[in-house]
Structures are given as C-alpha cells and as structure tokens.
Design a protein around this motif. Structure first.
Motif, PDB file in Angstrom:
ATOM      1  N   ASN A 116       0.815  -1.229   0.000  1.00  0.00           N
ATOM      2  CA  ASN A 116       0.000   0.000   0.000  1.00  0.00           C
ATOM      3  C   ASN A 116       0.844   1.272   0.000  1.00  0.00           C
ATOM      4  OD1 ASN A 116      -2.431  -1.565   0.240  1.00  0.00           O
ATOM      5  ND2 ASN A 116      -1.917  -1.836   2.412  1.00  0.00           N
ATOM      6  N   ALA A 117       1.935   1.260  -0.746  1.00  0.00           N
ATOM      7  CA  ALA A 117       2.797   2.433  -0.834  1.00  0.00           C
ATOM      8  C   ALA A 117       2.232   3.440  -1.840  1.00  0.00           C
ATOM      9  CB  ALA A 117       4.201   2.014  -1.275  1.00  0.00           C
ATOM     10  N   ALA A 118       2.240   4.700  -1.484  1.00  0.00           N
ATOM     11  CA  ALA A 118       1.901   5.772  -2.434  1.00  0.00           C
ATOM     12  C   ALA A 118       3.206   6.151  -3.135  1.00  0.00           C
ATOM     13  CB  ALA A 118       1.298   6.960  -1.715  1.00  0.00           C
ATOM     14  N   LEU A 119       3.449   5.537  -4.280  1.00  0.00           N
ATOM     15  CA  LEU A 119       4.718   5.678  -4.984  1.00  0.00           C
ATOM     16  C   LEU A 119       4.705   6.954  -5.822  1.00  0.00           C
ATOM     17  CD1 LEU A 119       7.464   4.418  -5.640  1.00  0.00           C
ATOM     18  CD2 LEU A 119       6.346   3.107  -7.465  1.00  0.00           C
ATOM     19  N   LEU A 120       5.546   7.908  -5.428  1.00  0.00           N
ATOM     20  CA  LEU A 120       5.612   9.216  -6.095  1.00  0.00           C
ATOM     21  C   LEU A 120       6.785   9.231  -7.057  1.00  0.00           C
ATOM     22  CD1 LEU A 120       4.822  12.225  -6.421  1.00  0.00           C
ATOM     23  CD2 LEU A 120       6.275  12.710  -4.437  1.00  0.00           C
ATOM     24  N   ASP A 121       6.507   9.559  -8.306  1.00  0.00           N
ATOM     25  CA  ASP A 121       7.542   9.687  -9.327  1.00  0.00           C
ATOM     26  C   ASP A 121       8.083  11.115  -9.270  1.00  0.00           C
ATOM     27  OD1 ASP A 121       8.932  10.114 -11.803  1.00  0.00           O
ATOM     28  OD2 ASP A 121       7.877   8.392 -12.659  1.00  0.00           O
ATOM     29  N   VAL A 122       9.342  11.275  -8.865  1.00  0.00           N
ATOM     30  CA  VAL A 122       9.901  12.620  -8.700  1.00  0.00           C
ATOM     31  C   VAL A 122      10.180  13.290 -10.037  1.00  0.00           C
ATOM     32  CG1 VAL A 122      10.894  12.172  -6.423  1.00  0.00           C
ATOM     33  CG2 VAL A 122      12.251  11.687  -8.482  1.00  0.00           C
ATOM     34  N   LEU A 123      10.153  12.536 -11.123  1.00  0.00           N
ATOM     35  CA  LEU A 123      10.393  13.130 -12.438  1.00  0.00           C
ATOM     36  C   LEU A 123       9.159  13.828 -12.979  1.00  0.00           C
ATOM     37  CD1 LEU A 123      12.556  10.280 -14.004  1.00  0.00           C
ATOM     38  CD2 LEU A 123      13.324  12.596 -13.462  1.00  0.00           C
TER      39      LEU A 123
ATOM     40  N   GLY B 149       5.951  13.793 -11.226  1.00  0.00           N
ATOM     41  CA  GLY B 149       4.999  14.159 -10.177  1.00  0.00           C
ATOM     42  C   GLY B 149       3.812  13.234 -10.054  1.00  0.00           C
ATOM     43  N   SER B 150       3.741  12.175 -10.859  1.00  0.00           N
ATOM     44  CA  SER B 150       2.611  11.247 -10.781  1.00  0.00           C
ATOM     45  C   SER B 150       2.729  10.348  -9.555  1.00  0.00           C
ATOM     46  CB  SER B 150       2.536  10.401 -12.051  1.00  0.00           C
ATOM     47  OG  SER B 150       3.692   9.589 -12.183  1.00  0.00           O
ATOM     48  N   MET B 151       1.589   9.827  -9.134  1.00  0.00           N
ATOM     49  CA  MET B 151       1.576   8.966  -7.951  1.00  0.00           C
ATOM     50  C   MET B 151       0.625   7.797  -8.178  1.00  0.00           C
ATOM     51  SD  MET B 151       0.712   9.938  -3.971  1.00  0.00           S
ATOM     52  CE  MET B 151       2.173  10.930  -3.733  1.00  0.00           C
ATOM     53  N   LYS B 152       1.006   6.627  -7.674  1.00  0.00           N
ATOM     54  CA  LYS B 152       0.129   5.461  -7.727  1.00  0.00           C
ATOM     55  C   LYS B 152       0.299   4.667  -6.442  1.00  0.00           C
ATOM     56  CE  LYS B 152       3.551   2.640 -10.242  1.00  0.00           C
ATOM     57  NZ  LYS B 152       3.835   1.884 -11.469  1.00  0.00           N
ATOM     58  N   VAL B 153      -0.775   4.049  -5.999  1.00  0.00           N
ATOM     59  CA  VAL B 153      -0.717   3.184  -4.824  1.00  0.00           C
ATOM     60  C   VAL B 153      -0.452   1.766  -5.291  1.00  0.00           C
ATOM     61  CG1 VAL B 153      -1.973   2.285  -2.831  1.00  0.00           C
ATOM     62  CG2 VAL B 153      -2.258   4.682  -3.523  1.00  0.00           C
TER      63      VAL B 153
ATOM     64  N   ILE C 158      16.701  -7.373  -4.941  1.00  0.00           N
ATOM     65  CA  ILE C 158      16.277  -6.867  -6.243  1.00  0.00           C
ATOM     66  C   ILE C 158      14.760  -6.697  -6.268  1.00  0.00           C
ATOM     67  CG2 ILE C 158      16.276  -7.301  -8.736  1.00  0.00           C
ATOM     68  CD1 ILE C 158      19.054  -6.834  -7.512  1.00  0.00           C
ATOM     69  N   ILE C 159      14.288  -5.584  -6.822  1.00  0.00           N
ATOM     70  CA  ILE C 159      12.851  -5.380  -6.988  1.00  0.00           C
ATOM     71  C   ILE C 159      12.358  -6.330  -8.072  1.00  0.00           C
ATOM     72  CG2 ILE C 159      11.033  -3.757  -7.644  1.00  0.00           C
ATOM     73  CD1 ILE C 159      12.856  -1.486  -6.651  1.00  0.00           C
ATOM     74  N   THR C 160      11.415  -7.210  -7.712  1.00  0.00           N
ATOM     75  CA  THR C 160      10.908  -8.184  -8.688  1.00  0.00           C
ATOM     76  C   THR C 160       9.483  -7.893  -9.128  1.00  0.00           C
ATOM     77  OG1 THR C 160      10.281  -9.666  -6.871  1.00  0.00           O
ATOM     78  CG2 THR C 160      12.437 -10.027  -7.905  1.00  0.00           C
ATOM     79  N   ALA C 161       8.789  -7.002  -8.418  1.00  0.00           N
ATOM     80  CA  ALA C 161       7.435  -6.647  -8.844  1.00  0.00           C
ATOM     81  C   ALA C 161       7.038  -5.308  -8.223  1.00  0.00           C
ATOM     82  CB  ALA C 161       6.440  -7.733  -8.452  1.00  0.00           C
ATOM     83  N   ILE C 162       6.334  -4.506  -9.008  1.00  0.00           N
ATOM     84  CA  ILE C 162       5.686  -3.279  -8.538  1.00  0.00           C
ATOM     85  C   ILE C 162       4.279  -3.314  -9.120  1.00  0.00           C
ATOM     86  CG2 ILE C 162       5.677  -0.759  -8.522  1.00  0.00           C
ATOM     87  CD1 ILE C 162       8.684  -0.805  -8.982  1.00  0.00           C
ATOM     88  N   ALA C 163       3.289  -3.584  -8.286  1.00  0.00           N
ATOM     89  CA  ALA C 163       1.924  -3.758  -8.779  1.00  0.00           C
ATOM     90  C   ALA C 163       0.960  -3.717  -7.598  1.00  0.00           C
ATOM     91  CB  ALA C 163       1.801  -5.094  -9.519  1.00  0.00           C
ATOM     92  N   PRO C 164      -0.331  -3.531  -7.868  1.00  0.00           N
ATOM     93  CA  PRO C 164      -1.305  -3.602  -6.774  1.00  0.00           C
ATOM     94  C   PRO C 164      -1.476  -5.035  -6.289  1.00  0.00           C
ATOM     95  CG  PRO C 164      -2.195  -2.445  -8.709  1.00  0.00           C
ATOM     96  CD  PRO C 164      -0.948  -3.145  -9.146  1.00  0.00           C
ATOM     97  N   ASP C 165      -1.692  -5.183  -5.014  1.00  0.00           N
ATOM     98  CA  ASP C 165      -2.155  -6.446  -4.418  1.00  0.00           C
ATOM     99  C   ASP C 165      -1.290  -7.650  -4.795  1.00  0.00           C
ATOM    100  OD1 ASP C 165      -4.358  -5.046  -3.298  1.00  0.00           O
ATOM    101  OD2 ASP C 165      -5.396  -5.198  -5.226  1.00  0.00           O
ATOM    102  N   ILE C 166      -0.002  -7.521  -4.592  1.00  0.00           N
ATOM    103  CA  ILE C 166       0.915  -8.636  -4.860  1.00  0.00           C
ATOM    104  C   ILE C 166       0.713  -9.719  -3.802  1.00  0.00           C
ATOM    105  CG2 ILE C 166       3.344  -9.327  -4.947  1.00  0.00           C
ATOM    106  CD1 ILE C 166       3.996  -6.497  -5.963  1.00  0.00           C
TER     107      ILE C 166
ATOM    108  N   THR D  62       9.450   7.307  -2.451  1.00  0.00           N
ATOM    109  CA  THR D  62      10.174   7.817  -3.609  1.00  0.00           C
ATOM    110  C   THR D  62      11.485   7.052  -3.750  1.00  0.00           C
ATOM    111  OG1 THR D  62      11.477   9.480  -2.409  1.00  0.00           O
ATOM    112  CG2 THR D  62       9.296  10.155  -3.210  1.00  0.00           C
ATOM    113  N   THR D  63      12.155   7.267  -4.863  1.00  0.00           N
ATOM    114  CA  THR D  63      13.523   6.796  -4.965  1.00  0.00           C
ATOM    115  C   THR D  63      14.321   7.334  -3.782  1.00  0.00           C
ATOM    116  OG1 THR D  63      15.451   6.707  -6.424  1.00  0.00           O
ATOM    117  CG2 THR D  63      14.278   8.783  -6.346  1.00  0.00           C
TER     118      THR D  63
END
Length: 396
Positions: free
Chosen positions: A9-16, A18-22, A31-39, A55-56
């Motif tokens: 449930n992270a609010a991932l903010l793109d600093v480039l 300004g978009s955001m997605k949960v 290593i990051i293997t997935a970025i998606a809802p409800d993994i 953020t990064t």
C-alpha cells in the motif's frame, strides 16, 4: 538481511513527472521483482506503508562520512544517512591525498550507502584539530593530481575550503583548484563562507558544473548585498550553470538569507546537510529535518524532493543512481510522511522558524536491508580551532 520483503500500500511518487500510484513493491534477494497492486507472495517480511509516500532514495550531496578514527569529522552513514532516507551521498573532501586510500577502504567496504567524493586539495583533508590550508604547504599539487587520477571513477571533483581562518591564501587556493580542474577535466566545490575575498572574485573562478556550497549562509562573501538584494555576480553564476548548494552545517544556513534570496526568485539547486560530528545533534540532525526547513520556507514538496533526487543526480552525473524504483534493479527507495502541525526549526544563528509541516522518514529500503530511524544520537563534538582549544584546556 532479508531474503525477501513486501512493502504494501505504498503511495509511490515519481519525482520526475509528479505522478503517484498506490501499489505494492516486492524485493527478493535485494532486487525489486514486482511493482503492482495487491501482490501475493510469501515474503519473509511484510511492511505496511499505508499513509506513507515512497520515492527513490534521497541524495545528500554534501555530507561527511569518513568516521573511523577520532580525528575524522564524519559520522556513520549506517546511523545517520540510511535510516533517514539517504541512499546516496557525496563526501565533500573529508579526505585529501594523504588519507583517501584509507577513507575508501574503510567506508567502501563497510556500508550499503552508495557514494562518491570530492578530493580535498589539501593533502590532509578536513581535520578535527585545526584546518585544511592554514599551512599552505598542505596544497601539494602533484599529490592531489596523483590521487585524483588513481581514483577518478570514484570522484566527482576537487574541493577547497577558503574561509579565511581555514586558508591563509584563498586566492592561491582558487587559482590552483581552477587550473587543476581544467587540466583534469573535472569540477570543483568551494566552501567560501566568511572569506576575505569578495563574491565577485570567488564566483569568477567557477564554471558550469562547479559548486558553491553554503549558499544561504549569512556572510559578506555570500550571495546577498548589504541591502538584501541578490548580487549580480550570483545571478550571472547561476545563469552560466554554477550549482548553488545548501550545505547547512553548523554555521552556514540562515532563514533570513534564504527568505530574502527566495523572495527574489533565487532558489537552491540542491539541499544538503553538511552533516558531521559538530552538528549531528543540532542544528542539522539529518536530511529530512533539513528538507523540512526548506519546505517551511515556502517550497513545494515536489520541488523539495527534486532537490535531493533529480537535481544532484543530473548536476553531478550520478549515472549509478536511479530516479525511479524499477523492476530488475537493486532496491533503493525511502518511505516518509509529511506531518501537519506546528514545528520549531532552528538555523545557524539560533533563530527559530515555526513551520506547519515536517518530513519524517519512516523506513529506507536498500538491497536486502530495511533501515529505520535511530532512537539515540551522538553528542556534538567541537572541531577546528575550538577542538584545539578544548584539547589544550584538558592538558592533552
């Protein structure tokens, strides 16, 4: 170390942009293997990031972390950088030619912090007792050149401190560092607060990509005229691409200077702490506290975040630092919250600013490790001439 962890449930903010997605972020073996809802994954550790922004990881482009001996001014990045959102840092010349091999072996092999450094043109670097160039014999051009060429892939440039009590011949230091950088094809960072040289002279030596740190210090050699207007030479330097960095430190950031400069549209290019043993327990503390001060001076949250991500990465050409968490890359992100209320901030003149917001780091993910803020802090220690006086008083 964790074999796997899942941030939910992270609010991932793109600093480039300004978009955001949960979303959820899954990390396996660092290593990051997935970025998606409800993994759905049986991770070793599940971390709830509900209500937090991610953020990064942040960059502190002026912070001292050569700390392995009593006569070094740096602080441990495992205690005061990584737990507070900083995953990449630039050491501003703590080590010179005499100590750089020892610096890199100790820090490089003992921290998960990614970093690069400036090489001090003084062969002794930044000592706790005394200063870099009070003895100009420490300005050993050949030793500096040899050390730079040996380690240039780990360096972003050269560093000089030309404050008058630190350097007996600041003009010679400026001329030397300019010539060295031109010869070596690199940039330099200059600490010029309370220098006897006028700003016009100091800034005339800086080219595009060079950095003036401590830009919002209250000093005659700074960016403001006596009437509070920004000096023409500062505007001209900014126009030609000189980087104006905060470098908060123990004596180098005041709200009054910041407010006057920002009111005229003169903004910083990067936010940094100048964290070291004399300010780790105030007035600096850490990067999120320093960011909070800039936020409470009127900057937006996104602009503040870009000053510790996008700008330093681009200004210093940090090609090994990603600006977005990405599948397939090493975990490198920080989770924080912007709290609302009334918060007291102190500048280097011990003046107070009451802000309505503060940035609070909650956890930082680097590879297969998760760092959280510390509960205790070291006491501040004296450095420079004050350290010499203290030692003499103790009869050592």
């Amino acid at each position: 170390m964790l074999s796997s962890y899942l941030v939910r449930n992270a609010a991932l903010l793109d600093v480039l942009d300004g978009s955001m997605k949960v979303c959820d972020i899954l990390v396996e073996n660092g290593i990051i293997t997935a970025i998606a809802p409800d993994i759905e994954f049986p991770a070793e550790e599940a971390i709830d990031a509900t209500g937090l922004t991610v953020t990064t990881g942040w960059v502190d482009d002026h912070a001292h972390f050569y700390y392995d001996a009593p006569d070094n001014v740096g602080v441990n990045p495992e205690r005061y950088f990584l737990p507070y959102g900083v995953t990449y840092a630039i050491d501003p010349g703590t080590a010179g030619a005499d100590g750089f091999d020892a610096f890199r072996k100790y820090v490089r092999w003992n921290t998960d912090l990614r970093y690069k450094s400036y090489l001090n043109i003084s062969r002794i670097g930044v000592p706790i007792f005394g200063y870099d160039l009070t003895d100009m014999d420490n300005l050993d051009v050949q030793a500096c050149k040899d050390a730079f060429l040996k380690h240039r892939n780990e360096l972003v440039g050269l560093k000089a401190r030309i404050t008058s009590n630190m350097c007996t011949d600041p003009l010679k230091a400026l001329k030397t560092i300019r010539a060295l950088c031109d010869e070596l094809g690199t940039h330099f960072c200059v600490h010029a607060t309370r220098c006897d040289l006028p700003s016009e002279v100091i800034l005339s030596y800086l080219k595009k990509g060079d950095m003036l740190t401590h830009s919002f210090a209250r000093t005659g050699s700074g960016i403001l005229n006596e009437d509070g207007t920004v000096k023409d030479c500062a505007w001209e330097a900014k126009k030609r691409g000189v980087i104006f960095d905060m470098g908060h430190g123990i004596n180098s950031f005041t709200f009054a200077t910041a407010q006057k400069a920002m009111a005229q549209g003169f903004f910083l290019d990067s936010i940094s702490t100048d964290l070291h043993v004399s300010d780790v327990n105030g007035p600096v503390y850490d990067l999120p506290t320093t960011m909070s001060k800039y936020l409470c001076l009127g900057a937006s949250l996104l602009d503040t975040l870009r000053l510790v991500t996008v700008n330093p990465v681009r200004n210093l050409n940090l090609t090994d630092k990603s600006l977005r968490p990405k599948v397939g890359e090493r975990a490198d992100f920080t989770a924080f919250k912007v709290e609302e209320g009334e918060f007291s901030y102190i500048d280097c003149d011990k003046l107070e600013l009451i802000g309505k917001q503060r940035i609070v780091s909650r956890f930082t993910c680097v590879g297969n490790k998760v760092y959280t803020p510390r509960l205790t802090r070291e006491e501040n220690r004296k450095i420079g001439n004050a350290a010499i006086e203290e030692r003499a008083a103790k009869g050592k």
